[in-house]
Design a protein around this motif. Structure first.
Motif, PDB file in Angstrom:
ATOM      1  N   LEU A  71     -33.035 -33.501  39.317  1.00  0.00           N
ATOM      2  CA  LEU A  71     -34.228 -34.177  39.821  1.00  0.00           C
ATOM      3  C   LEU A  71     -33.947 -34.887  41.138  1.00  0.00           C
ATOM      4  O   LEU A  71     -32.851 -35.407  41.351  1.00  0.00           O
ATOM      5  CB  LEU A  71     -34.722 -35.191  38.787  1.00  0.00           C
ATOM      6  CG  LEU A  71     -35.191 -34.593  37.455  1.00  0.00           C
ATOM      7  CD1 LEU A  71     -35.394 -35.699  36.430  1.00  0.00           C
ATOM      8  CD2 LEU A  71     -36.470 -33.800  37.642  1.00  0.00           C
ATOM      9  N   PRO A  72     -34.940 -34.949  42.033  1.00  0.00           N
ATOM     10  CA  PRO A  72     -34.759 -35.671  43.303  1.00  0.00           C
ATOM     11  C   PRO A  72     -34.494 -37.155  43.056  1.00  0.00           C
ATOM     12  O   PRO A  72     -35.060 -37.757  42.133  1.00  0.00           O
ATOM     13  CB  PRO A  72     -36.103 -35.458  44.014  1.00  0.00           C
ATOM     14  CG  PRO A  72     -36.725 -34.280  43.343  1.00  0.00           C
ATOM     15  CD  PRO A  72     -36.258 -34.309  41.926  1.00  0.00           C
ATOM     16  N   ALA A  73     -33.661 -37.736  43.889  1.00  0.00           N
ATOM     17  CA  ALA A  73     -33.324 -39.152  43.742  1.00  0.00           C
ATOM     18  C   ALA A  73     -34.548 -40.045  43.861  1.00  0.00           C
ATOM     19  O   ALA A  73     -34.594 -41.135  43.291  1.00  0.00           O
ATOM     20  CB  ALA A  73     -32.289 -39.541  44.783  1.00  0.00           C
ATOM     21  N   MET A  74     -35.569 -39.593  44.604  1.00  0.00           N
ATOM     22  CA  MET A  74     -36.795 -40.382  44.746  1.00  0.00           C
ATOM     23  C   MET A  74     -37.420 -40.680  43.392  1.00  0.00           C
ATOM     24  O   MET A  74     -37.979 -41.748  43.167  1.00  0.00           O
ATOM     25  CB  MET A  74     -37.801 -39.640  45.628  1.00  0.00           C
ATOM     26  CG  MET A  74     -39.160 -40.325  45.724  1.00  0.00           C
ATOM     27  SD  MET A  74     -40.314 -39.413  46.747  1.00  0.00           S
ATOM     28  CE  MET A  74     -41.780 -40.436  46.577  1.00  0.00           C
ATOM     29  N   TYR A  75     -37.324 -39.726  42.469  1.00  0.00           N
ATOM     30  CA  TYR A  75     -37.954 -39.873  41.163  1.00  0.00           C
ATOM     31  C   TYR A  75     -36.980 -40.278  40.073  1.00  0.00           C
ATOM     32  O   TYR A  75     -37.396 -40.789  39.033  1.00  0.00           O
ATOM     33  CB  TYR A  75     -38.623 -38.546  40.755  1.00  0.00           C
ATOM     34  CG  TYR A  75     -39.749 -38.165  41.668  1.00  0.00           C
ATOM     35  CD1 TYR A  75     -40.937 -38.884  41.676  1.00  0.00           C
ATOM     36  CD2 TYR A  75     -39.628 -37.086  42.533  1.00  0.00           C
ATOM     37  CE1 TYR A  75     -41.967 -38.540  42.518  1.00  0.00           C
ATOM     38  CE2 TYR A  75     -40.663 -36.727  43.377  1.00  0.00           C
ATOM     39  CZ  TYR A  75     -41.835 -37.454  43.367  1.00  0.00           C
ATOM     40  OH  TYR A  75     -42.859 -37.117  44.208  1.00  0.00           O
ATOM     41  N   ALA A  76     -35.698 -40.045  40.293  1.00  0.00           N
ATOM     42  CA  ALA A  76     -34.728 -40.314  39.235  1.00  0.00           C
ATOM     43  C   ALA A  76     -33.411 -40.803  39.824  1.00  0.00           C
ATOM     44  O   ALA A  76     -32.418 -40.077  39.854  1.00  0.00           O
ATOM     45  CB  ALA A  76     -34.499 -39.058  38.395  1.00  0.00           C
ATOM     46  N   PRO A  77     -33.377 -42.051  40.300  1.00  0.00           N
ATOM     47  CA  PRO A  77     -32.120 -42.593  40.826  1.00  0.00           C
ATOM     48  C   PRO A  77     -30.988 -42.550  39.809  1.00  0.00           C
ATOM     49  O   PRO A  77     -29.820 -42.462  40.190  1.00  0.00           O
ATOM     50  CB  PRO A  77     -32.491 -44.051  41.161  1.00  0.00           C
ATOM     51  CG  PRO A  77     -33.961 -44.028  41.379  1.00  0.00           C
ATOM     52  CD  PRO A  77     -34.491 -42.999  40.426  1.00  0.00           C
ATOM     53  N   ALA A  78     -31.315 -42.596  38.521  1.00  0.00           N
ATOM     54  CA  ALA A  78     -30.304 -42.561  37.472  1.00  0.00           C
ATOM     55  C   ALA A  78     -29.864 -41.138  37.137  1.00  0.00           C
ATOM     56  O   ALA A  78     -29.080 -40.931  36.212  1.00  0.00           O
ATOM     57  CB  ALA A  78     -30.830 -43.238  36.209  1.00  0.00           C
ATOM     58  N   LYS A  79     -30.388 -40.148  37.865  1.00  0.00           N
ATOM     59  CA  LYS A  79     -30.085 -38.728  37.640  1.00  0.00           C
ATOM     60  C   LYS A  79     -30.739 -38.181  36.371  1.00  0.00           C
ATOM     61  O   LYS A  79     -30.435 -37.073  35.931  1.00  0.00           O
ATOM     62  CB  LYS A  79     -28.567 -38.462  37.589  1.00  0.00           C
ATOM     63  CG  LYS A  79     -27.799 -39.002  38.779  1.00  0.00           C
ATOM     64  CD  LYS A  79     -28.274 -38.393  40.086  1.00  0.00           C
ATOM     65  CE  LYS A  79     -27.452 -38.909  41.255  1.00  0.00           C
ATOM     66  NZ  LYS A  79     -27.967 -38.392  42.551  1.00  0.00           N
ATOM     67  N   ARG A  80     -31.599 -38.970  35.764  1.00  0.00           N
ATOM     68  CA  ARG A  80     -32.376 -38.512  34.621  1.00  0.00           C
ATOM     69  C   ARG A  80     -33.626 -39.377  34.542  1.00  0.00           C
ATOM     70  O   ARG A  80     -33.719 -40.417  35.204  1.00  0.00           O
ATOM     71  CB  ARG A  80     -31.597 -38.631  33.310  1.00  0.00           C
ATOM     72  CG  ARG A  80     -31.332 -40.082  32.869  1.00  0.00           C
ATOM     73  CD  ARG A  80     -30.746 -40.106  31.473  1.00  0.00           C
ATOM     74  NE  ARG A  80     -30.460 -41.461  30.990  1.00  0.00           N
ATOM     75  CZ  ARG A  80     -31.329 -42.239  30.363  1.00  0.00           C
ATOM     76  NH1 ARG A  80     -32.579 -41.808  30.161  1.00  0.00           N
ATOM     77  NH2 ARG A  80     -30.986 -43.447  29.938  1.00  0.00           N
ATOM     78  N   ILE A  81     -34.598 -38.945  33.742  1.00  0.00           N
ATOM     79  CA  ILE A  81     -35.781 -39.767  33.552  1.00  0.00           C
ATOM     80  C   ILE A  81     -35.740 -40.423  32.172  1.00  0.00           C
ATOM     81  O   ILE A  81     -34.827 -40.176  31.378  1.00  0.00           O
ATOM     82  CB  ILE A  81     -37.080 -38.951  33.749  1.00  0.00           C
ATOM     83  CG1 ILE A  81     -37.136 -37.720  32.836  1.00  0.00           C
ATOM     84  CG2 ILE A  81     -37.204 -38.533  35.200  1.00  0.00           C
ATOM     85  CD1 ILE A  81     -38.417 -36.912  32.986  1.00  0.00           C
TER      86      ILE A  81
END
Length: 263
Positions: free
Chosen positions: A207-217
């Motif tokens: 996922l793009p970092a814009m939506y998932a800085p933690a690398k997951r949702i």
């Protein structure tokens, strides 16, 4: 157990966030009324929760009678009602051009009006128990993504209702009303929805970092963990509050035009 002997209605609880809340509630000692549109999923969940801990009702929340049926079932089966979780919602893409009156009214009926009707039907019992309401909203309530217009309108209305009733019902009936606004959550339906948008089977692993800085949702069980606080006595006299559960402090969205990225 943090919810010992509490009786809780959870709408939209045969899958996703609602299912996770029902599972966690029972694990914390509650009795639960499971609700959804999928009879087979309800049967499976009741088998997991145990018939001594849960009962199910299959019904469309667009039908005004469903609210009263849920309340009647809770009281007839378990003898009381302590809490309502308004989780069920229609998530559907639309913008100004594609949203007509029929479509908007359909989303409002389930996402905003149905919670109002369930609170109204449950209030006599919630007042007796000095219970609570937990509405499950969305970060899109603040403004929403360009392609989630009708959905965002419906969640904005729900949030205003939470603020309003959180004051009025607590003052007059001792009933607390609060809300969780989740961000992007990895539910079964969200996995399928993104695949229908053309994403790969494992789209959530990159996922793009814009939506998932933690690398997951977020996971449904993480929303459920927060729900327990609001449903339990631990939340004290707090009412009319909205908790945002997202990875970054962003109100609203500035999503790209590619609708496959929306959540």
């Amino acid at each position: 157990m943090r919810l010992n002997n509490k009786v809780i209605i959870v709408t939209g609880s045969t899958t996703g966030i609602g299912k996770a809340i029902a599972e966690r509630a029972v694990a914390e000692g509650a009795k639960v009324v499971v609700h959804g549109l999928e009879p087979d999923w309800a049967v499976d969940l009741l088998g997991e929760l145990g018939e001594e801990n849960a009962v199910s009702l299959i019904g469309d929340l667009a039908d005004e009678a469903t609210a009263a049926r849920l309340v009647d079932l809770a009281v007839s089966r378990f003898g009381r009602l302590d809490a309502v979780v308004n989780n069920a919602a229609i998530v559907a893409s639309s913008n100004l051009e594609s949203t007509d009156t029929v479509f908007l009214e359909k989303l409002l009926r389930v996402n905003t009006i149905a919670p109002f009707l369930l609170i109204k039907a449950a209030l006599p019992y919630l007042g007796e128990a000095r219970g609570c309401v937990l509405n499950i909203g969305s970060v899109n309530a603040w403004s929403g993504e360009p392609n989630l217009l009708a959905y965002s309108i419906s969640k904005g209305g729900l949030m205003t209702m939470t603020r309003n009733l959180g004051d009025a019902l607590f003052r007059d009936h001792g009933v607390k009303v609060n809300q969780i606004n989740p961000g992007w959550v990895l539910t079964e339906t969200e996995i399928q929805r993104k695949k229908e948008h053309g994403l790969s089977d494992n789209w959530y692993e990159d996922l793009p970092a814009m939506y998932a800085p933690a690398k997951r949702i977020l996971l449904p069980r993480e929303i459920a963990a927060a729900a327990v606080f609001w449903l339990s006595d631990e939340s004290g006299p707090v009412s009319g509050q909205v908790m945002e559960l997202e990875q970054y402090p962003m109100i609203g969205r500035n999503a790209p035009k590619d609708s496959s990225t929306i959540h």
